[in-house]
Design a protein around this motif. Structure first.
Motif, PDB file in Angstrom:
ATOM      1  N   ARG A 123      79.120  33.606  47.544  1.00 28.41           N
ATOM      2  CA  ARG A 123      78.148  32.802  48.297  1.00 28.41           C
ATOM      3  C   ARG A 123      78.634  31.362  48.437  1.00 28.41           C
ATOM      4  O   ARG A 123      78.555  30.770  49.517  1.00 28.41           O
ATOM      5  N   GLU A 132      74.482  33.693  52.136  1.00 23.76           N
ATOM      6  CA  GLU A 132      73.686  34.883  51.816  1.00 23.76           C
ATOM      7  C   GLU A 132      74.378  36.148  52.298  1.00 23.76           C
ATOM      8  O   GLU A 132      74.412  37.156  51.594  1.00 23.76           O
ATOM      9  N   ALA A 133      74.922  36.103  53.495  1.00 30.02           N
ATOM     10  CA  ALA A 133      75.627  37.272  54.031  1.00 30.02           C
ATOM     11  C   ALA A 133      76.860  37.592  53.196  1.00 30.02           C
ATOM     12  O   ALA A 133      77.140  38.757  52.903  1.00 30.02           O
ATOM     13  N   ARG A 136      75.743  39.276  50.043  1.00 33.51           N
ATOM     14  CA  ARG A 136      75.371  40.687  50.277  1.00 33.51           C
ATOM     15  C   ARG A 136      76.619  41.555  50.399  1.00 33.51           C
ATOM     16  O   ARG A 136      76.669  42.662  49.853  1.00 33.51           O
ATOM     17  N   CYS A 139      78.058  42.052  46.940  1.00 34.33           N
ATOM     18  CA  CYS A 139      77.211  42.992  46.214  1.00 34.33           C
ATOM     19  C   CYS A 139      77.483  44.425  46.665  1.00 34.33           C
ATOM     20  O   CYS A 139      77.603  45.345  45.842  1.00 34.33           O
ATOM     21  N   GLN A 140      77.595  44.622  47.957  1.00 35.40           N
ATOM     22  CA  GLN A 140      77.871  45.957  48.488  1.00 35.40           C
ATOM     23  C   GLN A 140      79.249  46.441  48.060  1.00 35.40           C
ATOM     24  O   GLN A 140      79.428  47.620  47.717  1.00 35.40           O
ATOM     25  N   ASP A 170      70.089  41.400  45.769  1.00 37.89           N
ATOM     26  CA  ASP A 170      69.302  41.717  46.962  1.00 37.89           C
ATOM     27  C   ASP A 170      70.262  42.079  48.090  1.00 37.89           C
ATOM     28  O   ASP A 170      70.526  41.280  48.991  1.00 37.89           O
ATOM     29  N   CYS A 171      70.808  43.260  47.996  1.00 38.03           N
ATOM     30  CA  CYS A 171      71.791  43.644  49.027  1.00 38.03           C
ATOM     31  C   CYS A 171      71.522  45.057  49.486  1.00 38.03           C
ATOM     32  O   CYS A 171      72.215  45.638  50.226  1.00 38.03           O
TER      33      CYS A 171
END
Length: 171
Positions: A123, A132-133, A136, A139-140, A170-171
């Motif tokens: 991030r 944020e993207a 994510r 996280c993925q 939160d992903c």
């Protein structure tokens, strides 16, 4: 604070009264090392001659292979954390991820700390407005690396400790 006040018995080894089997403990350590190594370049770009975080990741993996005692990896975790102290942004988070990964042999629940700090590094390294993207995506990526043997355990841990870990999952 990434560790819960009350320890989850799923992250305590059987010999210490929990339900975590040694094979799964080792898988948690390897996955945490993978998460930390994935963002380590952010630290190494800032401090190319400081090998403490990389060494911590290596020793976390060495513990998982049964080559060293957990205390040696935990010591390396402290050195990785020390490397982070005077830094900020992605370099700091990447060093902390390495420290968390090396500490998994001592306390299995540090696995989520390695992942959360890696997400924070991603991030922080992203261009303005894209943090944020990037988090994510990191996280993925991490979830795609999870061995099936520990997948449900880690995903449930992420759900339970997401708030403690800056909502990184939160992903």
């Amino acid at each position: 604070m990434i560790l819960p006040k009350i320890r989850d018995p799923r992250f305590i080894t059987v010999r210490r009264g929990g339900t975590l089997e040694d094979d799964d403990h080792r898988l948690l350590a390897i996955w945490a090392a993978d998460c930390a190594e994935h963002v380590l370049h952010h630290f190494e770009r800032a401090r190319p001659t400081d090998d403490r975080p990389r060494r911590a990741i290596e020793l976390g993996r060495a513990w998982a292979r049964g080559e060293i005692p957990w205390a040696e990896a935990r010591t390396a975790a402290g050195h990785a954390n020390a490397a982070a102290r005077d830094l900020s942004g992605p370099a700091r988070h990447a060093a902390y991820a390495a420290g968390q990964a090396a500490a998994v042999g001592h306390v299995a629940a540090h696995e989520l700390g390695a992942a959360a700090y890696a997400i924070r590094a991603a991030r922080a390294a992203a261009p303005d407005g894209e943090g944020e993207a990037a988090g994510r995506l990191e996280c993925q990526w991490q979830r795609a690396q999870l061995p099936h043997e520990i997948r449900e355990l880690v995903l449930d841990d992420q759900r339970l400790r997401n708030a403690l870990c800056w909502f990184a999952f939160d992903c």
